[in-house]
Scaffold this active site. Sequence first.
Site, mmCIF file in Angstrom:
data_model
loop_
_atom_site.group_PDB
_atom_site.id
_atom_site.type_symbol
_atom_site.label_atom_id
_atom_site.label_comp_id
_atom_site.label_asym_id
_atom_site.label_seq_id
_atom_site.Cartn_x
_atom_site.Cartn_y
_atom_site.Cartn_z
ATOM 1 N N ASP A 33 0.848 -1.193 0.000
ATOM 2 C CA ASP A 33 0.000 0.000 0.000
ATOM 3 C C ASP A 33 0.886 1.245 0.000
ATOM 4 O OD1 ASP A 33 -3.233 0.430 1.101
ATOM 5 O OD2 ASP A 33 -1.874 2.152 0.966
ATOM 6 N N ALA A 83 -6.494 1.530 -5.342
ATOM 7 C CA ALA A 83 -7.113 2.407 -6.335
ATOM 8 C C ALA A 83 -7.356 3.770 -5.719
ATOM 9 C CB ALA A 83 -8.453 1.820 -6.798
ATOM 10 N N THR A 130 -15.941 -2.449 -9.590
ATOM 11 C CA THR A 130 -17.119 -1.783 -9.041
ATOM 12 C C THR A 130 -18.306 -1.904 -9.983
ATOM 13 O OG1 THR A 130 -17.999 0.413 -8.547
ATOM 14 C CG2 THR A 130 -16.151 0.345 -10.039
ATOM 15 N N ASP A 131 -19.502 -1.770 -9.425
ATOM 16 C CA ASP A 131 -20.698 -1.772 -10.284
ATOM 17 C C ASP A 131 -20.814 -0.483 -11.104
ATOM 18 O OD1 ASP A 131 -21.378 -0.002 -8.249
ATOM 19 O OD2 ASP A 131 -23.283 -0.967 -7.739
ATOM 20 N N GLU A 132 -20.016 0.536 -10.739
ATOM 21 C CA GLU A 132 -20.143 1.819 -11.450
ATOM 22 C C GLU A 132 -19.713 1.724 -12.907
ATOM 23 O OE1 GLU A 132 -18.951 5.368 -9.502
ATOM 24 O OE2 GLU A 132 -19.586 4.671 -7.535
ATOM 25 N N TYR A 155 -13.723 8.286 -12.453
ATOM 26 C CA TYR A 155 -13.431 7.113 -11.604
ATOM 27 C C TYR A 155 -13.914 5.838 -12.284
ATOM 28 C CZ TYR A 155 -14.384 3.526 -8.073
ATOM 29 O OH TYR A 155 -14.467 2.335 -7.396
ATOM 30 N N LYS A 159 -11.857 2.559 -13.804
ATOM 31 C CA LYS A 159 -12.062 1.179 -13.340
ATOM 32 C C LYS A 159 -12.463 0.286 -14.524
ATOM 33 C CE LYS A 159 -11.873 -0.275 -9.669
ATOM 34 N NZ LYS A 159 -10.754 -0.800 -8.843
ATOM 35 N N ASP A 285 -25.678 19.539 -7.311
ATOM 36 C CA ASP A 285 -25.537 18.123 -7.629
ATOM 37 C C ASP A 285 -24.119 17.785 -8.100
ATOM 38 O OD1 ASP A 285 -26.357 15.542 -7.834
ATOM 39 O OD2 ASP A 285 -27.980 15.911 -9.273
ATOM 40 N N ARG A 286 -23.763 16.516 -7.947
ATOM 41 C CA ARG A 286 -22.503 15.990 -8.509
ATOM 42 C C ARG A 286 -22.640 15.941 -10.036
ATOM 43 N NH1 ARG A 286 -20.968 10.011 -6.474
ATOM 44 N NH2 ARG A 286 -19.838 11.092 -4.831
HETATM 45 P P1 NAD Z 1 -9.890 3.198 -0.307
HETATM 46 O O1 NAD Z 1 -9.740 4.492 -1.016
HETATM 47 O O2 NAD Z 1 -10.409 3.166 1.087
HETATM 48 O O3 NAD Z 1 -8.462 2.453 -0.264
HETATM 49 C C1 NAD Z 1 -7.596 2.423 -1.369
HETATM 50 C C2 NAD Z 1 -6.236 1.971 -0.860
HETATM 51 O O4 NAD Z 1 -5.334 1.931 -1.987
HETATM 52 C C3 NAD Z 1 -5.599 2.923 0.162
HETATM 53 O O5 NAD Z 1 -5.053 2.194 1.238
HETATM 54 C C4 NAD Z 1 -4.497 3.626 -0.622
HETATM 55 O O6 NAD Z 1 -3.390 4.027 0.184
HETATM 56 C C5 NAD Z 1 -4.104 2.556 -1.633
HETATM 57 N N1 NAD Z 1 -3.526 3.133 -2.843
HETATM 58 C C6 NAD Z 1 -4.020 4.161 -3.592
HETATM 59 N N2 NAD Z 1 -3.187 4.432 -4.604
HETATM 60 C C7 NAD Z 1 -2.162 3.535 -4.517
HETATM 61 C C8 NAD Z 1 -0.999 3.297 -5.285
HETATM 62 N N3 NAD Z 1 -0.698 4.055 -6.363
HETATM 63 N N4 NAD Z 1 -0.162 2.297 -4.919
HETATM 64 C C9 NAD Z 1 -0.453 1.526 -3.829
HETATM 65 N N5 NAD Z 1 -1.525 1.724 -3.053
HETATM 66 C C10 NAD Z 1 -2.370 2.712 -3.394
HETATM 67 O O7 NAD Z 1 -10.745 2.277 -1.274
HETATM 68 P P2 NAD Z 1 -11.855 1.182 -0.941
HETATM 69 O O8 NAD Z 1 -13.152 1.851 -0.791
HETATM 70 O O9 NAD Z 1 -11.342 0.287 0.114
HETATM 71 O O10 NAD Z 1 -11.871 0.408 -2.343
HETATM 72 C C11 NAD Z 1 -10.960 -0.657 -2.585
HETATM 73 C C12 NAD Z 1 -11.212 -1.210 -3.974
HETATM 74 O O11 NAD Z 1 -12.553 -1.667 -4.068
HETATM 75 C C13 NAD Z 1 -11.037 -0.182 -5.088
HETATM 76 O O12 NAD Z 1 -10.435 -0.824 -6.181
HETATM 77 C C14 NAD Z 1 -12.448 0.247 -5.437
HETATM 78 O O13 NAD Z 1 -12.551 0.634 -6.772
HETATM 79 C C15 NAD Z 1 -13.215 -1.036 -5.163
HETATM 80 N N6 NAD Z 1 -14.629 -0.868 -4.762
HETATM 81 C C16 NAD Z 1 -14.982 -0.037 -3.736
HETATM 82 C C17 NAD Z 1 -16.312 0.046 -3.323
HETATM 83 C C18 NAD Z 1 -16.739 0.932 -2.187
HETATM 84 O O14 NAD Z 1 -17.948 1.082 -1.961
HETATM 85 N N7 NAD Z 1 -15.843 1.508 -1.416
HETATM 86 C C19 NAD Z 1 -17.285 -0.707 -3.988
HETATM 87 C C20 NAD Z 1 -16.897 -1.538 -5.047
HETATM 88 C C21 NAD Z 1 -15.563 -1.619 -5.416
HETATM 89 O O1 DAU Z 2 -21.009 1.552 -6.297
HETATM 90 C C1 DAU Z 2 -19.711 1.278 -5.841
HETATM 91 C C2 DAU Z 2 -18.994 2.586 -5.602
HETATM 92 O O2 DAU Z 2 -19.586 3.177 -4.452
HETATM 93 C C3 DAU Z 2 -17.489 2.415 -5.395
HETATM 94 O O3 DAU Z 2 -16.915 1.908 -6.571
HETATM 95 C C4 DAU Z 2 -16.834 3.741 -5.035
HETATM 96 O O4 DAU Z 2 -15.462 3.539 -4.736
HETATM 97 C C5 DAU Z 2 -17.539 4.309 -3.818
HETATM 98 O O5 DAU Z 2 -17.003 5.582 -3.530
HETATM 99 C C6 DAU Z 2 -19.045 4.411 -4.046
HETATM 100 O O6 DAU Z 2 -19.365 5.435 -5.007
HETATM 101 P P1 DAU Z 2 -20.607 6.460 -4.795
HETATM 102 O O7 DAU Z 2 -20.305 7.663 -5.572
HETATM 103 O O8 DAU Z 2 -21.901 5.784 -4.977
HETATM 104 O O9 DAU Z 2 -20.427 6.719 -3.202
HETATM 105 P P2 DAU Z 2 -20.485 8.048 -2.315
HETATM 106 O O10 DAU Z 2 -20.438 7.604 -0.895
HETATM 107 O O11 DAU Z 2 -19.519 9.079 -2.770
HETATM 108 O O12 DAU Z 2 -21.943 8.602 -2.626
HETATM 109 C C7 DAU Z 2 -23.099 7.816 -2.367
HETATM 110 C C8 DAU Z 2 -24.309 8.638 -2.795
HETATM 111 O O13 DAU Z 2 -24.450 9.771 -1.914
HETATM 112 C C9 DAU Z 2 -24.194 9.221 -4.184
HETATM 113 O O14 DAU Z 2 -25.475 9.225 -4.808
HETATM 114 C C10 DAU Z 2 -23.734 10.657 -3.955
HETATM 115 C C11 DAU Z 2 -24.388 11.006 -2.630
HETATM 116 N N1 DAU Z 2 -23.617 11.982 -1.801
HETATM 117 C C12 DAU Z 2 -22.315 11.695 -1.539
HETATM 118 C C13 DAU Z 2 -21.564 12.579 -0.782
HETATM 119 C C14 DAU Z 2 -20.111 12.286 -0.497
HETATM 120 C C15 DAU Z 2 -24.241 13.110 -1.305
HETATM 121 O O15 DAU Z 2 -25.441 13.340 -1.537
HETATM 122 N N2 DAU Z 2 -23.499 13.984 -0.566
HETATM 123 C C16 DAU Z 2 -22.181 13.773 -0.293
HETATM 124 O O16 DAU Z 2 -21.548 14.629 0.377
#
Ligand code: NAD
Ligand code: DAU
Length: 347
Positions: A33, A83, A130-132, A155, A159, A285-286
């Site tokens: 990491d 990531a 991811t499902d995105e 993003y 992916k 909005d985003r």
């Molecule tokens: P996170 O941002 O919490 O963690 C990412 C980790 O990767 C961190 O520890 C960071 O230090 C490390 N990292 C980033 N860039 C790096 C690099 N260049 N070299 C080495 N390490 C590096 O992410 P997360 O939410 O735990 O997601 C992990 C994986 O799961 C990602 O690939 C993400 O796309 C996928 N994912 C996340 C979600 C979600 O809801 N969080 C859902 C589906 C898939």
């Molecule tokens: O679906 C899987 C994905 O889920 C992962 O691949 C991503 O790594 C993870 O970040 C997440 O993406 P989202 O964009 O769905 O998650 P986030 O928590 O950023 O936002 C969830 C929803 O809430 C989205 O519709 C945006 C909204 N939101 C988010 C933030 C941060 C708000 O309304 N206000 C906010 O401040």
Amino acid sequence: MTILITGGAGFIGSHVVRLLVEKYPNYHVVNLDALTYAGNLENLKDIEDKPNYTFVKGDITNEVFINNLFKKFKFEGVIHLAAESHVDRSIKDPLAFVKTNVIGTMILLNAFKNLWENDFENKLFYHISTDEVYGTLGQIGLFTETTSYDPNSPYSASKASSDHFVRAYGETYGMPYVITNCSNNYGQNQFPEKLIPLFINNIINNKLLPVYGDGNYTRDWLYVKDHAVAIDLVFHKGKNKETYNIGGFNEWKNIDLIKLLCLQMDEKLSRKKGSSERLITYVKDRPGHDLRYAIDASKINKELGWKPSVTFEEGLNKTIDWYLSNEDWLANVTSGEYQSYYEKQYG
Ligand code: NAD
Ligand code: DAU
């Protein structure tokens, strides 16, 4: 067997590292990491001294370093989670996402291919996606493993691109791989830039809750430990060249989820009912905001017997309790860079 987990100090990665280190004492688990803002070794304090665990600080985009690491440890399996993971950050700095998510993945793929090209038997490159990548759903329907890719944010485009390269290495070089595409995770140790921990932290501190647009966006939420269990299962039982969708069977409109969170927080903080809800503020909005994600997880359910073990109410309860009893963790990760990020994102 020696396995590499990338991004193991992050949110999902730390749960995967812990699960595998504890469950498989005969594996050597190497956690690589870069410790970006999202990586935190505090997440793994409880297992850092285990004899079958090694932490290596390093960047997956550093080709020489990665090649040497693969030569040194001869990883038979890779579980690749590292990531850049936050959509809002990808809108502000898309190139950083291409560097880590696309180029970093390519460098890992090359290192793995070069190490095992002549003997891929019993080797596996497991790419966590991811499902995105599927883009957005309308009011009905579910993402299946055959839904076309249609990413909308930098993003998700990064992916999607990395998923395609993983597949291409399977087809072109015969490299064994699996990919999973998972829905929104929540749970302990999630960095408070994502919806649930951001709002928990803001409620604790009586700060406004910035809801994007009209709040009628839908996500399918999965408890992070259930995701880690699915990853373990796919790593050991998944079929070569297959993709599995992972989801929570748990759709929530953002605004309904936020109201539930507010209610639970009022109770836990012994505040008057309605005090957290009063912090809700609708903000701009985003850009490119996907309306709805929802996963059809029937393939992993039927083929590998996986299903979520925790209801959303239970998972959310555990999550809130964890943040409330780990205020030091929250204070540490919200100092420094977080403040300038917050200022730029929310003004
Ligand atoms: P996170 O941002 O919490 O963690 C990412 C980790 O990767 C961190 O520890 C960071 O230090 C490390 N990292 C980033 N860039 C790096 C690099 N260049 N070299 C080495 N390490 C590096 O992410 P997360 O939410 O735990 O997601 C992990 C994986 O799961 C990602 O690939 C993400 O796309 C996928 N994912 C996340 C979600 C979600 O809801 N969080 C859902 C589906 C898939
Ligand atoms: O679906 C899987 C994905 O889920 C992962 O691949 C991503 O790594 C993870 O970040 C997440 O993406 P989202 O964009 O769905 O998650 P986030 O928590 O950023 O936002 C969830 C929803 O809430 C989205 O519709 C945006 C909204 N939101 C988010 C933030 C941060 C708000 O309304 N206000 C906010 O401040």
